[in-house]
Every structure is written in C-alpha cells, then in structure tokens.
Design a protein around this motif. Structure first.
Motif, PDB file in Angstrom:
ATOM      1  N   GLN A   2      -9.522  76.213  81.521  1.00 22.45           N
ATOM      2  CA  GLN A   2      -7.875  75.872  81.248  1.00 22.45           C
ATOM      3  C   GLN A   2      -7.778  74.640  82.049  1.00 22.45           C
ATOM      4  N   LEU A   3      -8.223  74.420  83.432  1.00 25.73           N
ATOM      5  CA  LEU A   3      -7.923  73.461  84.259  1.00 25.73           C
ATOM      6  C   LEU A   3      -8.897  72.119  83.634  1.00 25.73           C
ATOM      7  N   ASN A   4     -10.074  72.491  83.339  1.00 19.49           N
ATOM      8  CA  ASN A   4     -10.760  71.314  82.670  1.00 19.49           C
ATOM      9  C   ASN A   4     -10.137  70.766  81.461  1.00 19.49           C
ATOM     10  N   ASP A   5      -9.499  71.569  80.588  1.00 12.24           N
ATOM     11  CA  ASP A   5      -8.810  71.179  79.573  1.00 12.24           C
ATOM     12  C   ASP A   5      -7.589  70.465  79.662  1.00 12.24           C
ATOM     13  N   GLU A   6      -6.867  70.983  80.764  1.00 15.04           N
ATOM     14  CA  GLU A   6      -5.482  70.205  81.159  1.00 15.04           C
ATOM     15  C   GLU A   6      -5.716  69.056  81.673  1.00 15.04           C
ATOM     16  N   LEU A   7      -6.763  68.847  82.752  1.00 13.71           N
ATOM     17  CA  LEU A   7      -7.190  67.624  83.234  1.00 13.71           C
ATOM     18  C   LEU A   7      -7.491  66.550  82.168  1.00 13.71           C
ATOM     19  N   LEU A   8      -8.571  66.900  81.031  1.00 12.61           N
ATOM     20  CA  LEU A   8      -8.609  66.220  79.983  1.00 12.61           C
ATOM     21  C   LEU A   8      -7.500  65.546  79.546  1.00 12.61           C
ATOM     22  N   LYS A   9      -6.512  66.481  78.921  1.00 12.83           N
ATOM     23  CA  LYS A   9      -5.254  66.274  78.308  1.00 12.83           C
ATOM     24  C   LYS A   9      -4.548  65.150  79.260  1.00 12.83           C
ATOM     25  N   LEU A  10      -4.562  65.452  80.444  1.00 14.50           N
ATOM     26  CA  LEU A  10      -3.634  64.563  81.369  1.00 14.50           C
ATOM     27  C   LEU A  10      -4.343  63.130  81.235  1.00 14.50           C
ATOM     28  N   LYS A  11      -5.535  63.104  81.579  1.00 16.57           N
ATOM     29  CA  LYS A  11      -6.129  61.744  81.367  1.00 16.57           C
ATOM     30  C   LYS A  11      -5.938  60.934  80.056  1.00 16.57           C
ATOM     31  N   LYS A  12      -6.069  61.700  79.157  1.00 15.78           N
ATOM     32  CA  LYS A  12      -5.685  61.016  77.685  1.00 15.78           C
ATOM     33  C   LYS A  12      -4.459  60.431  77.744  1.00 15.78           C
ATOM     34  N   GLU A  13      -3.449  61.338  78.303  1.00 19.74           N
ATOM     35  CA  GLU A  13      -1.883  60.930  78.332  1.00 19.74           C
ATOM     36  C   GLU A  13      -1.847  59.549  79.029  1.00 19.74           C
ATOM     37  N   GLN A  14      -2.390  59.551  80.054  1.00 18.03           N
ATOM     38  CA  GLN A  14      -2.373  58.599  81.308  1.00 18.03           C
ATOM     39  C   GLN A  14      -2.919  57.217  80.798  1.00 18.03           C
ATOM     40  N   PHE A  15      -4.097  57.420  79.876  1.00 19.54           N
ATOM     41  CA  PHE A  15      -4.559  56.444  79.214  1.00 19.54           C
ATOM     42  C   PHE A  15      -3.675  55.868  78.078  1.00 19.54           C
ATOM     43  N   ASN A  16      -3.056  56.664  77.241  1.00 19.76           N
ATOM     44  CA  ASN A  16      -2.083  56.281  76.425  1.00 19.76           C
ATOM     45  C   ASN A  16      -0.650  55.411  77.004  1.00 19.76           C
ATOM     46  N   LEU A  17      -0.329  56.198  78.058  1.00 20.42           N
ATOM     47  CA  LEU A  17       0.815  55.412  78.700  1.00 20.42           C
ATOM     48  C   LEU A  17       0.534  54.002  79.325  1.00 20.42           C
ATOM     49  N   ARG A  18      -0.661  54.022  79.860  1.00 17.14           N
ATOM     50  CA  ARG A  18      -1.135  52.514  80.606  1.00 17.14           C
ATOM     51  C   ARG A  18      -1.229  51.706  79.195  1.00 17.14           C
ATOM     52  N   PHE A  19      -1.591  52.257  77.998  1.00 13.02           N
ATOM     53  CA  PHE A  19      -2.047  51.243  76.751  1.00 13.02           C
ATOM     54  C   PHE A  19      -0.286  50.727  76.391  1.00 13.02           C
ATOM     55  N   GLN A  20       0.489  51.682  76.411  1.00  9.99           N
ATOM     56  CA  GLN A  20       1.918  51.659  76.109  1.00  9.99           C
ATOM     57  C   GLN A  20       2.298  50.523  76.967  1.00  9.99           C
ATOM     58  N   GLN A  21       2.269  50.718  78.331  1.00  5.52           N
ATOM     59  CA  GLN A  21       2.903  49.828  79.023  1.00  5.52           C
ATOM     60  C   GLN A  21       2.449  48.557  79.026  1.00  5.52           C
ATOM     61  N   ALA A  22       0.973  48.189  78.955  1.00  7.64           N
ATOM     62  CA  ALA A  22       0.260  47.063  78.717  1.00  7.64           C
ATOM     63  C   ALA A  22       1.266  46.197  77.284  1.00  7.64           C
ATOM     64  N   SER A  78       8.777  56.691  84.302  1.00  5.57           N
ATOM     65  CA  SER A  78       8.568  57.454  85.238  1.00  5.57           C
ATOM     66  C   SER A  78       7.626  58.437  84.812  1.00  5.57           C
ATOM     67  N   ARG A  79       7.143  58.614  83.669  1.00  5.36           N
ATOM     68  CA  ARG A  79       6.313  59.479  82.896  1.00  5.36           C
ATOM     69  C   ARG A  79       4.748  59.169  83.698  1.00  5.36           C
ATOM     70  N   VAL A  80       4.652  57.994  83.981  1.00  3.40           N
ATOM     71  CA  VAL A  80       3.255  57.477  84.551  1.00  3.40           C
ATOM     72  C   VAL A  80       3.085  58.057  86.014  1.00  3.40           C
ATOM     73  N   LYS A  81       4.302  57.884  86.707  1.00  2.00           N
ATOM     74  CA  LYS A  81       4.052  58.815  87.871  1.00  2.00           C
ATOM     75  C   LYS A  81       3.812  60.329  87.845  1.00  2.00           C
ATOM     76  N   THR A  82       4.678  60.813  87.062  1.00  2.00           N
ATOM     77  CA  THR A  82       4.403  62.256  86.899  1.00  2.00           C
ATOM     78  C   THR A  82       2.938  62.820  86.428  1.00  2.00           C
TER      79      THR A  82
END
Length: 65
Positions: free
Chosen positions: A13-33, A41-45
């Motif tokens: 579950q931790l590995n799955d959660e980490l993968l999900k969070l990294k995908k979300e981080q990528f999407n947030l960076r893309f949206q920010q760019a 504030s979601r980027v920091k969270t």
C-alpha cells in the motif's frame, strides 16, 4: 494525510501511495508550468506527503533489518 494513517498501511500500500503521489506531483508541476494550477498549496502538501511515506518506508525497513 496523517503519519498514523501511513503507518497503518502495508508495504504494498505504501508503494502504491508513493506512486500515486509522484504522479500527482508531476501533474501539478505540469499545470504550474502551463499556468493552469489553481491550488498552489497542493504542491507543498504533496511534497510533504511523499516525504512522509518515504520516511515511514525507511523506518519499517530499518526495523526489519
């Protein structure tokens, strides 16, 4: 996400959660760019959640060794 919730998760579950969070981080960076990010504030969270999950994964690995 609270540390208590993360500690209750299994290793898979931790590995799955980490993968999900990294995908979300990528999407947030893309949206920010592209200037489409609404909740900055979601980027920091997400960054803190990734660090929290990695820390607990490392703690559990050390406990097993």
């Amino acid at each position: 996400m609270k540390a208590v919730d993360v500690r209750a998760m299994s290793e898979d579950q931790l590995n799955d959660e980490l993968l999900k969070l990294k995908k979300e981080q990528f999407n947030l960076r893309f949206q920010q760019a592209t200037g489409q990010l609404e909740k900055t504030s979601r980027v920091k969270t997400v960054r803190r959640d990734i660090a929290r999950v990695k820390t607990i994964m490392r703690e559990s690995a050390k406990a097993k060794a």
